[in-house]
Design a protein around this motif. Sequence first.
Motif, mmCIF file in Angstrom:
data_model
loop_
_atom_site.group_PDB
_atom_site.id
_atom_site.type_symbol
_atom_site.label_atom_id
_atom_site.label_comp_id
_atom_site.label_asym_id
_atom_site.label_seq_id
_atom_site.Cartn_x
_atom_site.Cartn_y
_atom_site.Cartn_z
ATOM 1 N N ARG A 1 0.841 -1.201 0.000
ATOM 2 C CA ARG A 1 0.000 0.000 0.000
ATOM 3 C C ARG A 1 0.872 1.246 0.000
ATOM 4 O O ARG A 1 1.854 1.328 0.734
ATOM 5 N N ASP B 1 0.133 5.784 3.820
ATOM 6 C CA ASP B 1 -1.175 6.120 4.389
ATOM 7 C C ASP B 1 -0.974 6.923 5.676
ATOM 8 O O ASP B 1 -1.268 6.452 6.771
ATOM 9 N N ARG C 1 -5.276 13.161 4.445
ATOM 10 C CA ARG C 1 -4.595 11.900 4.770
ATOM 11 C C ARG C 1 -4.457 11.036 3.516
ATOM 12 O O ARG C 1 -5.104 11.270 2.500
ATOM 13 N N MET D 1 -7.680 0.277 -1.963
ATOM 14 C CA MET D 1 -8.278 -0.127 -0.699
ATOM 15 C C MET D 1 -9.683 0.433 -0.734
ATOM 16 O O MET D 1 -9.870 1.604 -1.096
ATOM 17 N N GLU E 1 -12.418 1.624 1.524
ATOM 18 C CA GLU E 1 -12.579 1.986 2.935
ATOM 19 C C GLU E 1 -13.691 3.005 3.140
ATOM 20 O O GLU E 1 -13.968 3.400 4.265
ATOM 21 N N ASP F 1 -11.397 1.179 8.574
ATOM 22 C CA ASP F 1 -11.910 2.497 8.207
ATOM 23 C C ASP F 1 -13.339 2.410 7.671
ATOM 24 O O ASP F 1 -14.161 3.264 7.968
ATOM 25 N N ARG G 1 -12.760 5.187 15.152
ATOM 26 C CA ARG G 1 -12.243 3.860 15.498
ATOM 27 C C ARG G 1 -11.345 3.852 16.730
ATOM 28 O O ARG G 1 -11.088 2.808 17.310
HETATM 29 MG MG MG Z 1 -7.455 2.240 6.603
#
Ligand code: MG
Length: 573
Positions: free
Chosen positions: A333, A336, A359, A430, A432, A456, A466
Amino acid sequence: MNRVINGIAASPGVAIGKIFIYRDIKLNYAEKSLISKEKEIERLILGREIAKKQLEEIRDNTLLKMGKDKAAIFDGHITLLEDEDLFTEINDKINSENNTAEYALNEAIEEYASMLANLEDTYFKERAGDLRDIGKRWLYGVANVNVIDLSKLPPESIIVAKELNPSDTAQLNLENVLAFVTEMGGKTAHSSIMARSLELPAVVGVGELLDSITSEENIIVDALNGKVIINPDKENLKIYTEKRNAYLREKEELKELKDKEAISKDGVKIDIWGNIGSPKDVKGVLSNGGFGIGLYRTEFLFMDKESFPTEDEQFEAYKEVAIAMGTHPVTIRTMDIGGDKSLPYMELPKEENPFLGWRAIRICLDRTEILKTQFRALLRASKYGNIKIMLPMIMDVNEIRKSKEIFEECKKELREEGVEFNETVMLGIMVETPAVAFRAKYFAKECDFFSIGTNDLTQYTLAVDRGNEKIANLYDSYNPAVLQAIKLLIDGAHEGGIKISMCGEFAGDENAVALLFGMGLDAFSMSGISIPRIKKILKNLDSKKCQKLVEEVLEFSTADEVKEKVKNFMNNL
Ligand code: MG
Ligand code: PEP
């Protein structure tokens, strides 16, 4: 004796050891001095000497462990610490404003750091974080307070802290640390995820504890049941020693499944992969029987450094994982950062809602040089194995298109430079955000694969932070809305002709396996430690029965109803 505290089991295991209290010390100091200016300046100089000594020690250790390049970072820090202009600035504040050394130092560091952070040049921007770090060390030196080095704790330590950030966790030395307990945090906080990669037992979210314990007291951490016992009696020590041994025995037994594929009772083969945060974690995935990497969180490579890792440094890390995994897929990935993950050398704006803010892919598409460097390193490493590249936090098709443009630019550059890479390397996303779930088919047409990030996806679908333990009871991936989103994603991916895996923590949840299998998920990716149990469960499942279970469950209205039904199903396997 036997004070029992309940929390959240964040990383399984049982540990018995001694409390080590870890606090981020907040210094209290006055603005105006009550002693002579000469004395304040003496304190300032002494503090600088202490900081310098510590930095020299870190530099020498780094030289031994990681070589010249990494050690040079700390030479840079020492140079900054001894900067004449900075010293004059602090000196002036003490002389003209009658400030204490601490106050003058903090003010000057903040002024310099903000000035650097506002410069256009990336190099100087990133020095702001270094300067704050050095300033903290200097400040602690002036106040004569020790900076705790988490890599050098006494043997058999169990860390108890308010919270641990991922870079604290990265520093831990597993020879001395047996487990950790934090007052804050949830199961999907990044320090919890790292604990699972490290196979380090952890109980989090225990609430206020630090003020009522002392270092060196005995402590039991039952991270199978989310329980902590302070000052246990002999009987509990005996019970938990047995529990710990039984857990370790079972772990060994499950390893018999290591070389076996996960094939359901009716012959459906499912891919089981592991999640990693660094090349070091590959060992844990392979030893637990993972046949691929479903998520390599590269941001930890960025967090471990004093400045952005170079293309070559990144290339080496990705290549190492690709080679170690042979022909198995390695899903990497792109960076992040943001949300609960920061970089010491990159100024992120203070935001009201960091998880909804600047982000992941949003940063990378604004600061394209970061993404470009990473893409180039990934492409170069693609020659050494079966690398797949994955973009985090996608919510708009344009983000994929823009990333692809940069990706193609990097390929073109490498071709022109005569550098070999895999021309057919896959680029996936991803999933999310609910935005992708609603329109899955359309996103599927724009990329090569999906991987569901339920950590997420759950927080964004339910609007539940979270990491906030106050509302941890609301954060529930069994909520029918989350399950519906997952089903939409799986169906949309298949309709769009691509495969879909899951790398969020839900993929390693023993009770969720039947549901996810029934929905048609192609691959499960989880912490190495969870792989054997999930494989064992999958071998006992029948796809038709699981599909029926999904149909029934999606008619329910609450998470509790879903869980009850799933529990019965699992008990009757
Ligand atoms: Mg995530
Ligand atoms: C997720 O969101 O599920 C995920 C795997 O990414 P992270 O936990 O790193 O945010």
